[in-house]
Design an enzyme around this catalytic site. Structure first.
Site: not given
Length: 203
Positions: A9, A12, A69
């Site tokens: 969400s 960037n 991640d």
């Protein structure tokens, strides 16, 4: 075109990930078009957290999903903030700002000379065909640099204003998006995933 859900969400990340997937021929939808809750990122590595996010999005939507991640690893801090990059200055309420995180890194490094301020941005990107996919496709990427002693700009994402890239003679906050999308840690990881997907689809 095959549909892939972007398990993030973070706007960037979307502006970096989505164009690369679209250019490779994949249709993309954001997970926020299907649900609003977030999976708990309680893994002990970038790989574990990315897999959790991808599986969660796929389970919620029924579509293949891709997640990343990523974070900053500073050598003098033993690889910290690492997987805690987004919440490094945690004030026990779970609410931290990017400026607080950045300042904590600067405070911990103090006046260390530049040769001791080496660091890298690291990223893991994971693709799953479905929530129980036993063989996730994983890509890795790194972007090497050093930490300045103060922010060079008053804009940028996360630690970008203090992350100096010697080869570009710029901080990441000064690197145009079109350049980042070619050589960033995230772009490298995504391209690794796309190469594996292309090979898989040919089998």
């Amino acid at each position: 075109m095959s549909l892939i859900v972007l398990a993030t969400s973070n706007p960037n990340k979307v502006v970096e990930i989505e164009p690369l997937l679209n250019a490779a021929g994949y249709q993309t939808k954001l997970q926020t078009e299907f649900f609003s809750d977030e999976v708990e990122e309680d893994g002990l590595s970038f790989v574990e957290n990315a897999i959790k996010k991808a599986r969660f999005a796929s389970a919620k939507t029924g579509f293949p999903a891709i997640a990343d991640d990523s974070g900053l690893e500073v050598d003098a801090l033993g690889g910290q903030p690492g997987i805690y990059s987004a919440r490094y200055a945690n004030d026990h309420t779970g609410m931290t700002t990017e400026q607080q995180n950045l300042q904590k890194v600067l405070d911990e490094l103090g006046d260390l000379p530049y040769e001791d301020r080496t660091a890298r941005y690291s990223c893991v990107v994971v693709y799953v065909d479905h929530a129980d996919d036993p063989m996730p496709i994983i890509g890795f990427g790194h972007w090497y640099g050093e930490i300045l002693k103060e922010p060079r700009t008053d804009h940028g994402i996360g630690y970008d204003p203090i992350f100096w890239v010697p080869k570009l003679v710029k901080t990441l906050s000064e690197v145009p998006l079109e350049v980042k999308n070619k050589i960033s840690h995230r772009a490298k990881a995504i391209h690794q995933v796309l190469e594996q997907l292309e090979h898989k689809n040919k089998i």
